[in-house]
Design a protein around this motif. Structure first.
Motif, PDB file in Angstrom:
ATOM      1  N   MET A   3       0.852  -1.196   0.000  1.00  0.00           N
ATOM      2  CA  MET A   3       0.000   0.000   0.000  1.00  0.00           C
ATOM      3  C   MET A   3       0.881   1.236   0.000  1.00  0.00           C
ATOM      4  N   THR A   4       0.609   2.148  -0.904  1.00  0.00           N
ATOM      5  CA  THR A   4       1.397   3.375  -0.980  1.00  0.00           C
ATOM      6  C   THR A   4       0.698   4.493  -0.207  1.00  0.00           C
ATOM      7  N   GLY A   5       1.324   5.663  -0.194  1.00  0.00           N
ATOM      8  CA  GLY A   5       0.747   6.783   0.538  1.00  0.00           C
ATOM      9  C   GLY A   5       1.482   7.013   1.841  1.00  0.00           C
ATOM     10  N   THR A   6       0.872   7.779   2.735  1.00  0.00           N
ATOM     11  CA  THR A   6       1.449   8.094   4.042  1.00  0.00           C
ATOM     12  C   THR A   6       0.673   7.385   5.142  1.00  0.00           C
ATOM     13  N   THR A   7       1.385   6.824   6.103  1.00  0.00           N
ATOM     14  CA  THR A   7       0.761   6.070   7.185  1.00  0.00           C
ATOM     15  C   THR A   7       1.131   6.671   8.536  1.00  0.00           C
ATOM     16  N   TRP A   8       0.163   6.670   9.446  1.00  0.00           N
ATOM     17  CA  TRP A   8       0.378   7.135  10.817  1.00  0.00           C
ATOM     18  C   TRP A   8      -0.216   6.094  11.754  1.00  0.00           C
ATOM     19  N   VAL A   9       0.621   5.560  12.655  1.00  0.00           N
ATOM     20  CA  VAL A   9       0.209   4.530  13.614  1.00  0.00           C
ATOM     21  C   VAL A   9       0.211   5.132  15.014  1.00  0.00           C
ATOM     22  N   LEU A  10      -0.898   4.991  15.742  1.00  0.00           N
ATOM     23  CA  LEU A  10      -0.985   5.543  17.100  1.00  0.00           C
ATOM     24  C   LEU A  10      -1.836   4.636  17.988  1.00  0.00           C
ATOM     25  N   GLN A  11      -1.809   4.904  19.277  1.00  0.00           N
ATOM     26  CA  GLN A  11      -2.488   4.064  20.264  1.00  0.00           C
ATOM     27  C   GLN A  11      -3.476   4.883  21.084  1.00  0.00           C
ATOM     28  N   TRP A  12      -4.703   4.388  21.190  1.00  0.00           N
ATOM     29  CA  TRP A  12      -5.702   4.931  22.111  1.00  0.00           C
ATOM     30  C   TRP A  12      -5.549   4.146  23.405  1.00  0.00           C
ATOM     31  N   LYS A  13      -4.861   4.738  24.377  1.00  0.00           N
ATOM     32  CA  LYS A  13      -4.401   4.003  25.553  1.00  0.00           C
ATOM     33  C   LYS A  13      -5.516   3.609  26.506  1.00  0.00           C
ATOM     34  N   ASP A  14      -6.528   4.484  26.677  1.00  0.00           N
ATOM     35  CA  ASP A  14      -7.590   4.174  27.643  1.00  0.00           C
ATOM     36  C   ASP A  14      -8.871   3.695  26.950  1.00  0.00           C
ATOM     37  N   ALA A  15      -8.726   3.088  25.783  1.00  0.00           N
ATOM     38  CA  ALA A  15      -9.890   2.537  25.083  1.00  0.00           C
ATOM     39  C   ALA A  15     -10.522   1.416  25.901  1.00  0.00           C
ATOM     40  N   GLN A  16     -11.796   1.165  25.642  1.00  0.00           N
ATOM     41  CA  GLN A  16     -12.562   0.192  26.423  1.00  0.00           C
ATOM     42  C   GLN A  16     -13.008  -0.988  25.564  1.00  0.00           C
ATOM     43  N   GLY A  17     -12.053  -1.593  24.898  1.00  0.00           N
ATOM     44  CA  GLY A  17     -12.314  -2.825  24.178  1.00  0.00           C
ATOM     45  C   GLY A  17     -13.372  -2.717  23.100  1.00  0.00           C
ATOM     46  N   THR A  18     -14.328  -3.640  23.150  1.00  0.00           N
ATOM     47  CA  THR A  18     -15.369  -3.731  22.127  1.00  0.00           C
ATOM     48  C   THR A  18     -16.193  -2.455  22.035  1.00  0.00           C
ATOM     49  N   ALA A  19     -16.445  -1.805  23.169  1.00  0.00           N
ATOM     50  CA  ALA A  19     -17.243  -0.577  23.167  1.00  0.00           C
ATOM     51  C   ALA A  19     -16.548   0.524  22.367  1.00  0.00           C
ATOM     52  N   SER A  20     -15.248   0.686  22.566  1.00  0.00           N
ATOM     53  CA  SER A  20     -14.503   1.715  21.839  1.00  0.00           C
ATOM     54  C   SER A  20     -14.387   1.371  20.358  1.00  0.00           C
ATOM     55  N   LEU A  21     -14.217   0.100  20.068  1.00  0.00           N
ATOM     56  CA  LEU A  21     -14.152  -0.328  18.670  1.00  0.00           C
ATOM     57  C   LEU A  21     -15.471  -0.026  17.963  1.00  0.00           C
ATOM     58  N   GLY A  22     -16.581  -0.274  18.659  1.00  0.00           N
ATOM     59  CA  GLY A  22     -17.889   0.019  18.089  1.00  0.00           C
ATOM     60  C   GLY A  22     -18.134   1.500  17.893  1.00  0.00           C
ATOM     61  N   LEU A  23     -17.631   2.321  18.823  1.00  0.00           N
ATOM     62  CA  LEU A  23     -17.777   3.772  18.703  1.00  0.00           C
ATOM     63  C   LEU A  23     -17.070   4.295  17.459  1.00  0.00           C
ATOM     64  N   LEU A  24     -15.828   3.846  17.242  1.00  0.00           N
ATOM     65  CA  LEU A  24     -15.092   4.289  16.072  1.00  0.00           C
ATOM     66  C   LEU A  24     -15.756   3.800  14.787  1.00  0.00           C
ATOM     67  N   GLN A  25     -16.260   2.585  14.824  1.00  0.00           N
ATOM     68  CA  GLN A  25     -16.924   2.054  13.637  1.00  0.00           C
ATOM     69  C   GLN A  25     -18.136   2.907  13.256  1.00  0.00           C
ATOM     70  N   GLU A  26     -18.923   3.296  14.254  1.00  0.00           N
ATOM     71  CA  GLU A  26     -20.101   4.114  13.982  1.00  0.00           C
ATOM     72  C   GLU A  26     -19.706   5.463  13.392  1.00  0.00           C
TER      73      GLU A  26
END
Length: 213
Positions: A1-24
């Motif tokens: 994959m070309t382009g620019t990439t940025w990798v970061l961490q959401w440290k206090d995320a709450q598992g499935t709930a946080s994953l669902g929030l971002l998905q929405e």
């Protein structure tokens, strides 16, 4: 994959709930499309000290870092492997059988800790975002976000745009490790033209600077 990439961490995320929030927020707010499941595995290998290194410890109290990281991105036919030496001076793409070879060479490289990120990929008009919950061993370590802006491979020209995109999907009070201070030159990589090797290097930088691996 070309382009620019940025990798970061959401440290206090709450598992499935946080994953669902971002998905929405990605699907409804940014009208992204779900591409499918996504995963990334990283293994830390260490090499025993040889005689010269033991002499170095005795004489100067230090030893060179004999650590290596194997970063495995994707699943199935899209699976790719990268090796990053702990000296941060070598980043190479490895053959598909490298992981099994290393696991057989226990007298040379001993597997230690491992991290696994599992989640989903989303696609917009000119970007791809991977999000996934991270486990280091059996411990949950928050959520990882990988943003890839496709039209441009120079990180200096895209950081502001990707930061705005990140602010659209994350809660305002989220504790973020932005994974700053990545020195691509140290690994012999061009800092102005990103490749998939740069992305693998970013993951190792995130794991080491946060003492995750």
């Amino acid at each position: 994959m070309t382009g620019t990439t940025w990798v970061l961490q959401w440290k206090d995320a709450q598992g499935t709930a946080s994953l669902g929030l971002l998905q929405e927020r990605l699907l409804r707010g940014l009208r992204a499309s779900l591409k499918g499941r996504w995963s990334l595995d990283t293994r830390l290998f260490r090499s025993p000290h040889n005689y010269l290194e033991l002499q170095n410890i005795k004489n100067r109290g230090t030893a060179s870092d004999k650590s290596m990281y194997l970063v495995v991105r994707g699943q199935g036919a899209a699976r790719r492997q990268f090796i990053v030496m702990a000296s941060n001076r070598v980043v190479v793409e490895a053959e598909p059988e490298m992981e099994s070879i290393l696991l057989r060479l226990k007298n040379l490289w001993t597997p230690r800790q491992s991290a696994r990120i599992e989640g989903y990929s989303y696609e917009g008009d000119d970007w791809v975002i991977h999000i996934g919950n991270m486990m280091v061993g059996t411990s949950y370590k928050g959520l990882v976000i990988e943003i890839n802006y496709l039209p441009c491979s120079n990180p200096d020209q895209t950081y502001g745009l990707m930061r705005e995109l990140l602010m659209m999907i994350l809660p305002a009070d989220a504790q973020i490790d932005v994974n700053s201070g990545v020195d691509y030159r140290r690994a012999g990589l061009d800092p102005h033209c990103m490749t998939d090797r740069h992305t693998a290097y970013q993951y190792v930088h995130l794991f080491t600077q946060s003492s995750l691996l």
